[in-house]
Design an enzyme around this catalytic site. Sequence first.
Site, PDB file in Angstrom:
ATOM      1  N   VAL A  18       0.841  -1.206   0.000  1.00 39.70           N
ATOM      2  CA  VAL A  18       0.000   0.000   0.000  1.00 39.70           C
ATOM      3  C   VAL A  18       0.877   1.257   0.000  1.00 39.70           C
ATOM      4  O   VAL A  18       0.617   2.212  -0.736  1.00 39.70           O
ATOM      5  CB  VAL A  18      -0.959   0.000   1.217  1.00 39.70           C
ATOM      6  CG1 VAL A  18      -1.825   1.255   1.215  1.00 39.70           C
ATOM      7  CG2 VAL A  18      -1.830  -1.249   1.211  1.00 39.70           C
ATOM      8  N   GLY A 138     -11.096  -1.248   1.584  1.00 35.04           N
ATOM      9  CA  GLY A 138     -10.001  -0.845   0.680  1.00 35.04           C
ATOM     10  C   GLY A 138     -10.314   0.465  -0.018  1.00 35.04           C
ATOM     11  O   GLY A 138     -10.415   1.515   0.618  1.00 35.04           O
ATOM     12  N   ILE A 140     -13.091   1.356  -1.534  1.00 42.84           N
ATOM     13  CA  ILE A 140     -14.504   1.788  -1.539  1.00 42.84           C
ATOM     14  C   ILE A 140     -14.700   2.867  -0.481  1.00 42.84           C
ATOM     15  O   ILE A 140     -14.337   2.648   0.684  1.00 42.84           O
ATOM     16  CB  ILE A 140     -15.462   0.618  -1.192  1.00 42.84           C
ATOM     17  CG1 ILE A 140     -15.141  -0.622  -2.011  1.00 42.84           C
ATOM     18  CG2 ILE A 140     -16.914   1.036  -1.400  1.00 42.84           C
ATOM     19  CD1 ILE A 140     -15.916  -1.851  -1.550  1.00 42.84           C
ATOM     20  N   LYS A 209     -13.097  -5.208  10.809  1.00 44.19           N
ATOM     21  CA  LYS A 209     -13.774  -4.206   9.966  1.00 44.19           C
ATOM     22  C   LYS A 209     -15.207  -3.993  10.457  1.00 44.19           C
ATOM     23  O   LYS A 209     -15.702  -2.856  10.481  1.00 44.19           O
ATOM     24  CB  LYS A 209     -13.758  -4.666   8.506  1.00 44.19           C
ATOM     25  CG  LYS A 209     -12.355  -4.665   7.900  1.00 44.19           C
ATOM     26  CD  LYS A 209     -12.329  -5.385   6.556  1.00 44.19           C
ATOM     27  CE  LYS A 209     -10.960  -5.342   5.905  1.00 44.19           C
ATOM     28  NZ  LYS A 209     -10.827  -6.255   4.761  1.00 44.19           N
TER      29      LYS A 209
HETATM   30  P1  NAP Z   1       3.190  -4.811   3.672  1.00 39.72           P
HETATM   31  O1  NAP Z   1       3.308  -4.901   2.201  1.00 39.72           O
HETATM   32  O2  NAP Z   1       3.560  -5.985   4.496  1.00 39.72           O
HETATM   33  O3  NAP Z   1       4.058  -3.552   4.145  1.00 39.72           O
HETATM   34  C1  NAP Z   1       4.351  -3.315   5.476  1.00 39.72           C
HETATM   35  C2  NAP Z   1       5.427  -2.222   5.551  1.00 39.72           C
HETATM   36  O4  NAP Z   1       5.674  -1.924   6.925  1.00 39.72           O
HETATM   37  C3  NAP Z   1       6.758  -2.618   4.930  1.00 39.72           C
HETATM   38  O5  NAP Z   1       7.292  -1.524   4.225  1.00 39.72           O
HETATM   39  C4  NAP Z   1       7.655  -2.946   6.147  1.00 39.72           C
HETATM   40  O6  NAP Z   1       9.007  -2.590   5.946  1.00 39.72           O
HETATM   41  C5  NAP Z   1       7.072  -2.030   7.193  1.00 39.72           C
HETATM   42  N1  NAP Z   1       7.200  -2.590   8.542  1.00 39.72           N
HETATM   43  C6  NAP Z   1       6.440  -3.573   9.108  1.00 39.72           C
HETATM   44  N2  NAP Z   1       6.855  -3.812  10.360  1.00 39.72           N
HETATM   45  C7  NAP Z   1       7.904  -2.966  10.582  1.00 39.72           C
HETATM   46  C8  NAP Z   1       8.750  -2.710  11.694  1.00 39.72           C
HETATM   47  N3  NAP Z   1       8.616  -3.402  12.839  1.00 39.72           N
HETATM   48  N4  NAP Z   1       9.718  -1.760  11.561  1.00 39.72           N
HETATM   49  C9  NAP Z   1       9.855  -1.070  10.417  1.00 39.72           C
HETATM   50  N5  NAP Z   1       9.074  -1.254   9.329  1.00 39.72           N
HETATM   51  C10 NAP Z   1       8.112  -2.185   9.425  1.00 39.72           C
HETATM   52  O7  NAP Z   1       1.688  -4.419   4.095  1.00 39.72           O
HETATM   53  P2  NAP Z   1       0.557  -3.764   3.189  1.00 39.72           P
HETATM   54  O8  NAP Z   1      -0.128  -4.817   2.411  1.00 39.72           O
HETATM   55  O9  NAP Z   1       1.099  -2.588   2.491  1.00 39.72           O
HETATM   56  O10 NAP Z   1      -0.496  -3.321   4.325  1.00 39.72           O
HETATM   57  C11 NAP Z   1      -0.283  -2.176   5.100  1.00 39.72           C
HETATM   58  C12 NAP Z   1      -1.541  -1.896   5.927  1.00 39.72           C
HETATM   59  O11 NAP Z   1      -2.637  -1.666   5.038  1.00 39.72           O
HETATM   60  C13 NAP Z   1      -1.997  -3.028   6.846  1.00 39.72           C
HETATM   61  O12 NAP Z   1      -2.551  -2.491   8.019  1.00 39.72           O
HETATM   62  C14 NAP Z   1      -3.088  -3.728   6.030  1.00 39.72           C
HETATM   63  O13 NAP Z   1      -4.033  -4.412   6.823  1.00 39.72           O
HETATM   64  C15 NAP Z   1      -3.712  -2.535   5.353  1.00 39.72           C
HETATM   65  N6  NAP Z   1      -4.440  -2.847   4.144  1.00 39.72           N
HETATM   66  C16 NAP Z   1      -3.812  -3.510   3.148  1.00 39.72           C
HETATM   67  C17 NAP Z   1      -4.510  -3.780   1.982  1.00 39.72           C
HETATM   68  C18 NAP Z   1      -3.852  -4.510   0.840  1.00 39.72           C
HETATM   69  O14 NAP Z   1      -4.514  -4.732  -0.166  1.00 39.72           O
HETATM   70  N7  NAP Z   1      -2.587  -4.867   0.930  1.00 39.72           N
HETATM   71  C19 NAP Z   1      -5.828  -3.356   1.843  1.00 39.72           C
HETATM   72  C20 NAP Z   1      -6.438  -2.652   2.886  1.00 39.72           C
HETATM   73  C21 NAP Z   1      -5.731  -2.395   4.029  1.00 39.72           C
HETATM   74  P3  NAP Z   1       9.931  -3.357   4.859  1.00 39.72           P
HETATM   75  O15 NAP Z   1       9.295  -3.049   3.526  1.00 39.72           O
HETATM   76  O16 NAP Z   1      11.266  -2.746   4.970  1.00 39.72           O
HETATM   77  O17 NAP Z   1       9.861  -4.804   5.208  1.00 39.72           O
HETATM   78  N1  HSE Z   2      -6.797  -9.253   3.636  1.00 40.87           N
HETATM   79  C1  HSE Z   2      -7.783  -8.262   3.309  1.00 40.87           C
HETATM   80  C2  HSE Z   2      -8.817  -8.860   2.362  1.00 40.87           C
HETATM   81  C3  HSE Z   2      -7.081  -7.065   2.684  1.00 40.87           C
HETATM   82  O1  HSE Z   2      -8.603  -9.964   1.846  1.00 40.87           O
HETATM   83  O2  HSE Z   2      -9.862  -8.252   2.171  1.00 40.87           O
HETATM   84  C4  HSE Z   2      -7.800  -5.793   2.872  1.00 40.87           C
HETATM   85  O3  HSE Z   2      -8.048  -5.445   4.182  1.00 40.87           O
END
Ligand code: NAP
Ligand code: HSE
Length: 432
Positions: A18, A138, A140, A209
Amino acid sequence: MSTGATPIGVGMLGCGVVGAGVVKLLQDKSALYAHRTGRRIELAKVGVRDPHKDRGVALDAALLTTDLHAVTTDPDVDIVVELMGGTEPAVELMLEAIRHGKHVVTANKEAIAKFGREIFTAANEMGVDVYFEASVGGGIPVIQPFKRSLIANEVTELAGIINGTTNYILTAMTEQARDLADVLDEAQRLGYAEADPTADVDGHDAKYKLAILASLIFGCRIDVDQIHCEGIRGVTATDIAYAKQFGYVIKLLAKAAQHERGIEARVHPCLVPVGHPMAAVNGVYNALFLKGDAVGDVMLYGRGAGQMPTASAVVSDILNIASDITAAKSSRLMACQHNHTGTLLPMSETISQFYLRLSTHDRPGVLGFVGSGLGQHGISIETFVQSRVTGGLAEMVFITRPAREADIQHALTQLKASDSVHDVSSVLRVGP
Ligand code: NAP
Ligand code: HSE
């Protein structure tokens, strides 16, 4: 409007899927955003675990830091954007940012659902905003519509498909008659499901959620641990086939409703009539179906996850706050205005129609025995089929009239203990 004034500084905690999307939007559309908010939005610091990782975006190395406190305390940062996920250290960092007078934007449903009380109390005390549009649905728009566009209504109930991973799995199981394990394996290979799919498959992601949504619409804090939560592990290809025969599809639903005695909030698989708009929500798409007392039925539909849809919600939050900073105002509508914890109705008192699949001994009188066993608990049968007599066993599938959860559980316990019923193979609710 001139955009020559001091830029709004953005500090990011995390730059993964994200976060990289957020960086892309802020870079590619910086002129448009400056025009829309009246100020330039500038990335000031980006906190990550590994500064050498390729993030697929052109990010100035000087912005990257592994010192996350340097982000939350930087005087050039006006808005801290938390995109790390999980609760620790994310919650403590958000609180630290708030204590330093920063506004916060987050996509973290687990942190908001579990620690909303601490986060919003601190924000109200400091007079800063916490925006969390991306935490539910997400891309929406969900939070803003509830807080602004539907504010004239009392929303009495809602049902949502708010987890994309499980909806992708159930859709593939339905359309391709495949088993859960097989589809989950594929979803992981394609990157739709996380390496550890527990939070999605067992319903916890949808539960977090739902807690956020229920808190918004009913104006109280919600104890997330009290929400009844069942995931999709028990859903089989057999149940999906029977559901189809009866005119339903199976979806993982999150439901909330206000009753006189308390708030009903639950997450579980549900048989949805094929004619209902929620039955047509397939793949990774999400939808929220709600009833407002003035507006009537409303459905919000779109991409509930993914890099750019989620970044769209995060950046919109950043721009809304930036615009308020520029206008030197804060939005009371977007702030948390409640402190009390709502009373949740125990699951045993909720009313549902049920889909029951029983394996019974193939003997005269067994159908009557099961029917009267249900009847003794006030449970009436709406539809019934019997099929597949194998090895001395017959499979009976019932859809009941609306019944109390406790009555169904008592009736099933008695039937299970009898020598007529070999096994209770499935118990699913019918909805939405
Ligand atoms: P992700 O790809 O796993 O990215 C997490 C980021 O946080 C990475 O850059 C990681 O660093 C950093 N990080 C995690 N723990 C850390 C720590 N202890 N110290 C320093 N850096 C740390 O996660 P994401 O998918 O982007 O999701 C981020 C948030 O958005 C979450 O809360 C998730 O639930 C929410 N979300 C995600 C989606 C989706 O479609 N992915 C949709 C809705 C909501 P590094 O890159 O250096 O490892
Ligand atoms: N793991 C979540 C899903 C990502 O599948 O909907 C968004 O929160």
